[in-house]
Design a protein around this motif. Structure first.
Motif, mmCIF file in Angstrom:
data_model
loop_
_atom_site.group_PDB
_atom_site.id
_atom_site.type_symbol
_atom_site.label_atom_id
_atom_site.label_comp_id
_atom_site.label_asym_id
_atom_site.label_seq_id
_atom_site.Cartn_x
_atom_site.Cartn_y
_atom_site.Cartn_z
ATOM 1 N N GLN A 162 109.471 138.051 -8.562
ATOM 2 C CA GLN A 162 109.493 136.985 -9.567
ATOM 3 C C GLN A 162 108.238 137.026 -10.402
ATOM 4 O O GLN A 162 107.189 137.433 -9.927
ATOM 5 C CB GLN A 162 109.445 135.632 -8.870
ATOM 6 C CG GLN A 162 110.598 135.289 -8.025
ATOM 7 C CD GLN A 162 110.450 133.831 -7.636
ATOM 8 O OE1 GLN A 162 110.169 132.966 -8.464
ATOM 9 N NE2 GLN A 162 110.629 133.550 -6.377
ATOM 10 N N HIS A 163 108.339 136.538 -11.607
ATOM 11 C CA HIS A 163 107.157 136.348 -12.429
ATOM 12 C C HIS A 163 106.693 134.911 -12.250
ATOM 13 O O HIS A 163 107.480 134.031 -11.950
ATOM 14 C CB HIS A 163 107.480 136.609 -13.895
ATOM 15 C CG HIS A 163 107.773 138.053 -14.137
ATOM 16 N ND1 HIS A 163 106.893 139.041 -13.780
ATOM 17 C CD2 HIS A 163 108.840 138.667 -14.684
ATOM 18 C CE1 HIS A 163 107.411 140.207 -14.089
ATOM 19 N NE2 HIS A 163 108.593 140.014 -14.635
ATOM 20 N N ILE A 164 105.403 134.737 -12.445
ATOM 21 C CA ILE A 164 104.879 133.380 -12.351
ATOM 22 C C ILE A 164 104.519 132.908 -13.752
ATOM 23 O O ILE A 164 103.639 133.481 -14.390
ATOM 24 C CB ILE A 164 103.635 133.337 -11.433
ATOM 25 C CG1 ILE A 164 104.031 133.800 -10.022
ATOM 26 C CG2 ILE A 164 103.032 131.949 -11.406
ATOM 27 C CD1 ILE A 164 102.870 133.864 -9.053
ATOM 28 N N PHE A 167 100.566 125.126 -8.107
ATOM 29 C CA PHE A 167 101.668 126.099 -8.115
ATOM 30 C C PHE A 167 102.904 125.411 -7.542
ATOM 31 O O PHE A 167 102.804 124.651 -6.583
ATOM 32 C CB PHE A 167 101.294 127.310 -7.243
ATOM 33 C CG PHE A 167 102.443 128.253 -7.008
ATOM 34 C CD1 PHE A 167 102.771 129.216 -7.951
ATOM 35 C CD2 PHE A 167 103.216 128.170 -5.848
ATOM 36 C CE1 PHE A 167 103.840 130.087 -7.739
ATOM 37 C CE2 PHE A 167 104.282 129.028 -5.624
ATOM 38 C CZ PHE A 167 104.594 129.992 -6.578
ATOM 39 N N MET A 182 107.233 126.325 -6.573
ATOM 40 C CA MET A 182 108.510 127.021 -6.719
ATOM 41 C C MET A 182 109.563 126.264 -5.930
ATOM 42 O O MET A 182 109.254 125.477 -5.031
ATOM 43 C CB MET A 182 108.425 128.496 -6.367
ATOM 44 C CG MET A 182 108.228 128.852 -4.961
ATOM 45 S SD MET A 182 108.278 130.683 -4.830
ATOM 46 C CE MET A 182 107.765 130.853 -3.146
ATOM 47 N N ALA A 240 109.068 130.236 -9.954
ATOM 48 C CA ALA A 240 107.660 130.139 -9.558
ATOM 49 C C ALA A 240 106.813 129.871 -10.797
ATOM 50 O O ALA A 240 106.941 130.580 -11.790
ATOM 51 C CB ALA A 240 107.224 131.454 -8.905
ATOM 52 N N ARG A 241 105.963 128.850 -10.717
ATOM 53 C CA ARG A 241 105.192 128.490 -11.922
ATOM 54 C C ARG A 241 103.877 127.814 -11.564
ATOM 55 O O ARG A 241 103.769 127.162 -10.521
ATOM 56 C CB ARG A 241 106.030 127.572 -12.821
ATOM 57 C CG ARG A 241 106.440 126.271 -12.129
ATOM 58 C CD ARG A 241 107.834 125.836 -12.572
ATOM 59 N NE ARG A 241 108.197 124.506 -12.057
ATOM 60 C CZ ARG A 241 108.940 124.320 -10.961
ATOM 61 N NH1 ARG A 241 109.374 125.330 -10.237
ATOM 62 N NH2 ARG A 241 109.250 123.088 -10.567
ATOM 63 N N ALA A 264 100.588 134.469 -5.443
ATOM 64 C CA ALA A 264 100.661 133.222 -6.222
ATOM 65 C C ALA A 264 99.405 132.382 -5.995
ATOM 66 O O ALA A 264 98.833 131.811 -6.939
ATOM 67 C CB ALA A 264 101.907 132.431 -5.822
ATOM 68 N N LYS A 284 96.590 133.895 -7.857
ATOM 69 C CA LYS A 284 96.733 133.610 -9.297
ATOM 70 C C LYS A 284 96.266 132.176 -9.596
ATOM 71 O O LYS A 284 95.524 131.935 -10.554
ATOM 72 C CB LYS A 284 98.205 133.796 -9.695
ATOM 73 C CG LYS A 284 98.523 133.473 -11.137
ATOM 74 C CD LYS A 284 97.978 134.549 -12.035
ATOM 75 C CE LYS A 284 98.179 134.206 -13.495
ATOM 76 N NZ LYS A 284 97.400 135.106 -14.353
ATOM 77 N N ILE A 295 100.571 140.361 -11.225
ATOM 78 C CA ILE A 295 101.450 139.229 -11.496
ATOM 79 C C ILE A 295 101.507 139.007 -13.002
ATOM 80 O O ILE A 295 100.481 138.986 -13.678
ATOM 81 C CB ILE A 295 100.931 137.960 -10.805
ATOM 82 C CG1 ILE A 295 100.892 138.206 -9.302
ATOM 83 C CG2 ILE A 295 101.787 136.771 -11.131
ATOM 84 C CD1 ILE A 295 100.295 137.067 -8.528
#
Ligand code: COI
Length: 365
Positions: free
Chosen positions: A4-6, A34, A36, A47-48, A116, A119, A363
């Motif tokens: 997945q991309h974040i 963060f 998800m 995911a964000r 994640a 990041k 990422i």
């Protein structure tokens, strides 16, 4: 799990940062978090990293009713060369998944969540405090969010990571704390959820902790839940004793939390050829050792607590004063070495630290 991309949605207005010389534990949170989500159909998805904000959750979300939730505790450390690093993050993720399994929560992709976290920490890197003994506490947690009040595993979850710049966990700082043995309440029993990191264990500990607090003790020392005879752990850390030259810690028995600092302490002691045993230890044995003058040190070990010397243990109104209520030699050496490795001041022969920026480039922005 599909890679997945974040997504990163930066916070437009940054908060003021606290004075790092007076940091308490867990009161202040950074600019971002963060998140998800999990659904049966998509698995873990979306995911964000978003600005730190309150959640909107349905009052019927299952977590509010049956407590299906798990969490972890980690730290990011600022190093002298301006880097940030984590300590054994893979161990936290393995334990996260063991807790998930116990609580019927779907497993996470451990490497993805480590990436994640890195990041997120790099987005909020300016929040990592630099003063001695401070760090950025990382709290990953999962809650069940399905709207349903039947008792069953939820079909929906959120995994959230929040960050908090912290100082010492205890008000005593790194000075010895007083703890009291709990004879009435139990925290958990073998077969229960004691070795999972789930909120319910901590909720169950509050009553005893409240009484202990009123009597001036920092923490409660829990005994096994069946015979109330064998020592298990302190609510926020594992416990170690030095008895007649040997360091002893209660063996993992299904109701004790498998601490990552605990594991690191055992490895360090073995590396130094200091005798260390993981075994059952009863309060009677501890009392005898104290009476015979053989109880040389006691200390706790945990992510939040680091290495916390214990100067007094009270059991049935008897106070065992340990090492003249001073920090013992082993506790000091362990504290210095562990924090030395964590802050990058000392060699890391075990490969325990993990740079925050190493994997971040992999990422997507
Ligand atoms: C930690 O040490 O990180 C924990 O999760 C313990 C908690 C009681 C602060």
């Amino acid at each position: 799990m599909e890679v997945q991309h974040i997504q990163v949605n930066h916070c437009p207005v940054k908060k003021d940062k606290p004075n790092t010389d007076q940091l308490k534990f867990g009161r202040v949170f950074t600019d971002h978090m963060f998140i998800m989500d999990y659904s049966e159909y998509y698995g873990w998805h979306d995911a964000r990293i978003v600005p730190y904000q309150p959640l909107t959750i349905d009052p019927s979300a299952m977590v509010f009713h049956y407590g299906q939730s798990v969490f972890e505790g980690m730290k990011a450390y600022h190093t002298a060369d301006g880097d940030a690093q984590l300590f054994r993050p893979e161990k936290n993720m393995q334990r996260f998944n063991r807790s998930n399994d116990r609580l019927c929560i779907p497993p996470i992709d451990e490497n993805f969540v480590i990436d994640a976290i890195k990041k997120l920490v790099s987005v909020d890197k300016d929040w990592i405090p630099e003063a001695d003994g401070t760090s950025l506490y990382i709290r990953p947690f999962i809650i069940s969010t399905e709207s349903y009040i039947g008792v069953a595993p939820s079909l929906h979850y959120k995994l959230i990571v929040i960050l908090s710049p912290v100082g010492a966990y205890y008000k005593e700082g790194i000075n010895p704390v007083k703890i009291v043995v709990e004879n009435e309440f139990v925290r958990t029993v073998k077969g229960g959820t004691g070795e999972a990191k789930t909120g319910g264990n901590y909720a169950a500990s509050l009553k005893a902790q409240e009484v202990a607090d009123h009597k001036g003790f920092a923490q409660v020392l829990w005994l096994d839940g069946v015979e109330k005879k064998y020592i298990e752990e302190v609510g926020s850390m594992n416990i170690f004793f030095k008895i007649n030259g040997e360091v002893v810690t209660p063996a993992l028995n299904g109701s004790i939390l498998e601490g990552i600092t605990r594991n690191s302490v055992i490895q360090l002691l073995k590396h130094w050829d200091i005798p260390v045993a993981e075994r059952k230890i009863s309060m009677e044995e501890l009392q005898q050792a104290h009476e015979d003058g053989l109880l040389e040190e006691a200390f706790g070990a945990g992510t939040a607590a680091v290495i916390s010397p214990i100067g007094q243990i009270t059991w049935n109104n008897n106070d065992f004063l340990i090492n003249g209520e001073k920090t013992g030699e082993i506790a000091k050496k362990l504290y210095d070495t562990l924090t030395g490795i964590q802050y990058g001041r000392e060699q890391d022969p075990f490969g325990w630290v993990s740079k925050v920026r190493e994997k971040v480039s992999k990422i997507a922005q």
